[in-house]
Design a protein around this motif. Structure first.
Motif, PDB file in Angstrom:
ATOM      1  N   HIS A 297     -22.473  39.334   6.145  1.00 58.93           N
ATOM      2  CA  HIS A 297     -22.915  38.507   6.265  1.00 58.93           C
ATOM      3  C   HIS A 297     -24.256  39.352   7.079  1.00 58.93           C
ATOM      4  N   GLY A 298     -23.896  39.895   8.305  1.00 64.80           N
ATOM      5  CA  GLY A 298     -24.605  40.165   8.941  1.00 64.80           C
ATOM      6  C   GLY A 298     -25.749  41.113   8.410  1.00 64.80           C
ATOM      7  N   LEU A 299     -25.143  41.965   7.121  1.00 64.15           N
ATOM      8  CA  LEU A 299     -25.967  43.118   6.476  1.00 64.15           C
ATOM      9  C   LEU A 299     -26.902  42.483   5.956  1.00 64.15           C
ATOM     10  N   ARG A 300     -26.757  41.563   5.484  1.00 66.54           N
ATOM     11  CA  ARG A 300     -27.615  40.134   4.558  1.00 66.54           C
ATOM     12  C   ARG A 300     -28.948  40.181   5.788  1.00 66.54           C
ATOM     13  N   HIS A 301     -28.552  39.605   6.880  1.00 65.73           N
ATOM     14  CA  HIS A 301     -29.481  39.031   8.315  1.00 65.73           C
ATOM     15  C   HIS A 301     -30.282  41.012   8.327  1.00 65.73           C
ATOM     16  N   THR A 302     -29.491  42.416   8.301  1.00 67.02           N
ATOM     17  CA  THR A 302     -30.672  43.135   8.781  1.00 67.02           C
ATOM     18  C   THR A 302     -31.374  43.580   7.666  1.00 67.02           C
ATOM     19  N   HIS A 303     -30.572  43.062   6.495  1.00 57.88           N
ATOM     20  CA  HIS A 303     -31.414  43.303   5.646  1.00 57.88           C
ATOM     21  C   HIS A 303     -32.858  42.904   5.157  1.00 57.88           C
ATOM     22  N   ALA A 304     -33.037  41.533   5.952  1.00 58.96           N
ATOM     23  CA  ALA A 304     -34.237  40.404   5.699  1.00 58.96           C
ATOM     24  C   ALA A 304     -35.257  40.290   6.987  1.00 58.96           C
ATOM     25  N   SER A 305     -34.130  41.201   8.306  1.00 60.71           N
ATOM     26  CA  SER A 305     -34.667  41.673   9.790  1.00 60.71           C
ATOM     27  C   SER A 305     -35.434  42.943   9.002  1.00 60.71           C
ATOM     28  N   TYR A 306     -35.237  43.575   8.585  1.00 63.33           N
ATOM     29  CA  TYR A 306     -35.749  44.959   8.470  1.00 63.33           C
ATOM     30  C   TYR A 306     -37.130  44.932   8.105  1.00 63.33           C
ATOM     31  N   LEU A 307     -37.095  44.296   6.792  1.00 64.20           N
ATOM     32  CA  LEU A 307     -38.228  43.531   5.587  1.00 64.20           C
ATOM     33  C   LEU A 307     -39.022  43.307   6.834  1.00 64.20           C
ATOM     34  N   LEU A 308     -39.098  41.855   7.102  1.00 66.91           N
ATOM     35  CA  LEU A 308     -39.801  41.137   7.823  1.00 66.91           C
ATOM     36  C   LEU A 308     -40.498  41.246   9.074  1.00 66.91           C
ATOM     37  N   ALA A 309     -39.891  42.515  10.002  1.00 68.16           N
ATOM     38  CA  ALA A 309     -40.504  43.167  11.078  1.00 68.16           C
ATOM     39  C   ALA A 309     -41.449  44.406  10.761  1.00 68.16           C
ATOM     40  N   ASN A 310     -40.991  45.176   9.023  1.00 66.69           N
ATOM     41  CA  ASN A 310     -42.115  45.810   8.759  1.00 66.69           C
ATOM     42  C   ASN A 310     -42.997  45.133   7.586  1.00 66.69           C
ATOM     43  N   ASP A 311     -43.634  44.171   8.000  1.00 65.54           N
ATOM     44  CA  ASP A 311     -45.038  43.104   7.651  1.00 65.54           C
ATOM     45  C   ASP A 311     -44.769  42.905   5.367  1.00 65.54           C
ATOM     46  N   ILE A 312     -43.748  42.749   5.586  1.00 63.23           N
ATOM     47  CA  ILE A 312     -43.453  42.614   4.509  1.00 63.23           C
ATOM     48  C   ILE A 312     -43.443  41.090   4.407  1.00 63.23           C
ATOM     49  N   ASP A 313     -43.978  39.760   2.616  1.00 61.32           N
ATOM     50  CA  ASP A 313     -44.422  39.337   3.134  1.00 61.32           C
ATOM     51  C   ASP A 313     -43.105  37.721   2.825  1.00 61.32           C
ATOM     52  N   ILE A 314     -43.082  36.968   4.069  1.00 60.02           N
ATOM     53  CA  ILE A 314     -42.304  36.048   4.277  1.00 60.02           C
ATOM     54  C   ILE A 314     -41.861  35.472   2.485  1.00 60.02           C
ATOM     55  N   GLN A 315     -42.474  35.447   2.242  1.00 63.24           N
ATOM     56  CA  GLN A 315     -42.042  34.628   0.333  1.00 63.24           C
ATOM     57  C   GLN A 315     -41.427  35.339  -0.873  1.00 63.24           C
ATOM     58  N   TYR A 316     -41.427  36.710  -0.324  1.00 66.29           N
ATOM     59  CA  TYR A 316     -41.220  37.959  -0.731  1.00 66.29           C
ATOM     60  C   TYR A 316     -39.468  37.910  -0.370  1.00 66.29           C
ATOM     61  N   VAL A 317     -39.983  38.102   1.288  1.00 69.56           N
ATOM     62  CA  VAL A 317     -38.587  37.826   1.258  1.00 69.56           C
ATOM     63  C   VAL A 317     -36.978  37.220   0.844  1.00 69.56           C
ATOM     64  N   SER A 318     -37.616  36.080   1.248  1.00 66.57           N
ATOM     65  CA  SER A 318     -37.352  34.191   0.228  1.00 66.57           C
ATOM     66  C   SER A 318     -36.624  34.429  -0.491  1.00 66.57           C
ATOM     67  N   GLU A 319     -37.868  35.282  -2.027  1.00 69.09           N
ATOM     68  CA  GLU A 319     -37.649  34.775  -3.166  1.00 69.09           C
ATOM     69  C   GLU A 319     -36.070  35.745  -3.051  1.00 69.09           C
ATOM     70  N   ARG A 320     -35.803  37.062  -2.464  1.00 69.23           N
ATOM     71  CA  ARG A 320     -35.359  38.083  -2.722  1.00 69.23           C
ATOM     72  C   ARG A 320     -33.488  37.694  -2.190  1.00 69.23           C
ATOM     73  N   LEU A 321     -33.937  37.040  -1.179  1.00 64.97           N
ATOM     74  CA  LEU A 321     -32.573  36.469   0.085  1.00 64.97           C
ATOM     75  C   LEU A 321     -31.819  34.989  -1.079  1.00 64.97           C
ATOM     76  N   GLY A 322     -32.698  34.737  -2.444  1.00 66.40           N
ATOM     77  CA  GLY A 322     -32.156  33.693  -2.911  1.00 66.40           C
ATOM     78  C   GLY A 322     -32.749  32.129  -1.996  1.00 66.40           C
ATOM     79  N   HIS A 323     -33.174  32.384  -1.251  1.00 65.22           N
ATOM     80  CA  HIS A 323     -33.493  31.103  -0.231  1.00 65.22           C
ATOM     81  C   HIS A 323     -34.146  29.689  -1.434  1.00 65.22           C
ATOM     82  N   ALA A 324     -33.610  28.796  -1.151  1.00 61.81           N
ATOM     83  CA  ALA A 324     -34.636  27.889  -1.948  1.00 61.81           C
ATOM     84  C   ALA A 324     -35.822  27.816  -1.517  1.00 61.81           C
TER      85      ALA A 324
END
Length: 355
Positions: A297-324
């Motif tokens: 599960h820490g890899l899931r957090h790492t994946h998201a953190s890596y994207l967000l830290a590199n200025d990937i749009d939070i809406q896309y990251v949220s959809e990629r993770l399957g968040h509501a």
């Protein structure tokens, strides 16, 4: 509301309330005057408003269990069921003879405080939410006069694991990916998939070859593995059903894998490799270049953190993770959002100073 009416030479008062979706009446006759009937009805209304009418004096734990088995148990996944059952066990142990009409906000707060003595805040919040859901149902059905969980304060004396154990720094993340690429075991393949996709362990464990589209370079997430039931089930939530864009490099590596059709990452027993086995392999790989400890599960957090830290749009990251919704993503990664806010503030001030 109370009903006051005359029968012959005496007055009768009747007070109605809803219990289990049905109207129940408490009636008393024989009052010599309308004033006496009104006085009695007023006293009963007060009991009704505090949840203390006699037909509301059922055990809290029994009504909670009845609600769970009818309205929750048939519709939720195994992992969620465990929280409802844990809540029932807590209520049964602490309030074995507590009636619905006897539970107060103070009693509820004491229950939560006691649980918080030996559990982390996230667990305390789960328990509070389970009880709160039942209380709202009980209010709607007339068993409680008010939601006694609404103002409960959640805290904990037990600290959760530190941030460094939840996700990797970017240089460690890249080293892990390179290390996983050199391995040919099933766990390493699942780890690599987690790094590139950000999927949950349960979603990766349920993958089959039909979920891979090598023309579009995507993976379809439409089911999950339930270790407790040893079965393939639906996803955690409706929004967890999604199609994830994958890099061509990963898809080219996946093409070379010789794995079963139905459950790709199955071991010799035909079931997916366990979360524990993946975690053991993950930390073995990490030990070659870092002292950090991590879970899948820490890899899931790492994946998201890596994207967000590199200025990937939070809406896309949220959809990629399957968040509501992005609210969940922002809450989980609040520390990153604050860091990005500080950077944006500095950029804004630098820009404005040029005016």
């Amino acid at each position: 509301m109370a009903s006051i009416y005359k029968r012959g030479k005496t007055w009768t008062a009747s007070v109605s309330t809803k219990v289990d979706g049905q109207l129940r009446k408490k009636t008393k006759s024989g009052f010599s005057t309308k004033t006496e009937a009104n006085k009695w009805a007023t006293s009963i209304e007060q009991l009704k408003n505090t949840g203390k009418l006699p037909f509301g004096d059922r055990l809290f734990k029994d009504e909670y269990w009845s609600w769970y088995t009818v309205f929750k148990e048939p519709h939720i996944e195994t992992n969620t069921k465990s929280w409802y059952i844990s809540t029932y066990r807590l209520i049964s142990a602490q309030w074995p003879n507590m009636k619905l009409s006897e539970v107060t906000v103070r009693e509820m707060q004491l229950l939560i405080n006691g649980y918080a003595e030996s559990h982390v805040k996230s667990s305390v919040t789960h328990i509070k939410n389970m009880i709160g859901a039942f209380c709202r149902y009980a209010v709607d059905e007339g068993m409680l006069a008010k939601d006694i969980s609404r103002n409960i304060v959640v805290s904990s004396k037990k600290k959760s694991a530190g941030r460094d154990t939840k996700f990797l720094e970017h240089d460690q993340f890249l080293k892990l990916i390179e290390a996983a690429k050199t391995q040919n075991d099933i766990a390493s393949k699942m780890i690599l998939t987690a790094c590139y996709s950000g999927c949950r362990y349960s979603e990766i464990a349920a993958l089959s070859w039909t979920d891979f589209d090598f023309k579009k370079n995507t993976i379809s997430i439409n089911k999950s593995w339930s270790p407790k039931d040893s079965t393939i089930k639906g996803t955690k939530t409706k929004t967890s059903v999604r199609t994830i864009d994958m890099p061509e490099e990963y898809m080219n590596i996946a093409k070379t894998w010789t794995l079963p059709d139905k459950i790709m990452f199955a071991g010799i027993n035909g079931k997916p490799l366990t979360d524990g086995s993946c975690n053991a392999k993950l930390n073995k790989l990490l030990s070659t270049f870092s002292t950090s400890k991590l879970t899948m599960h820490g890899l899931r957090h790492t994946h998201a953190s890596y994207l967000l830290a590199n200025d990937i749009d939070i809406q896309y990251v949220s959809e990629r993770l399957g968040h509501a919704g992005i609210e969940i993503t922002m809450k989980v990664y609040a520390h990153l959002m604050n860091e990005k806010r500080d950077k944006e503030k500095d950029k804004t001030i630098t820009l404005l100073e040029k005016l």
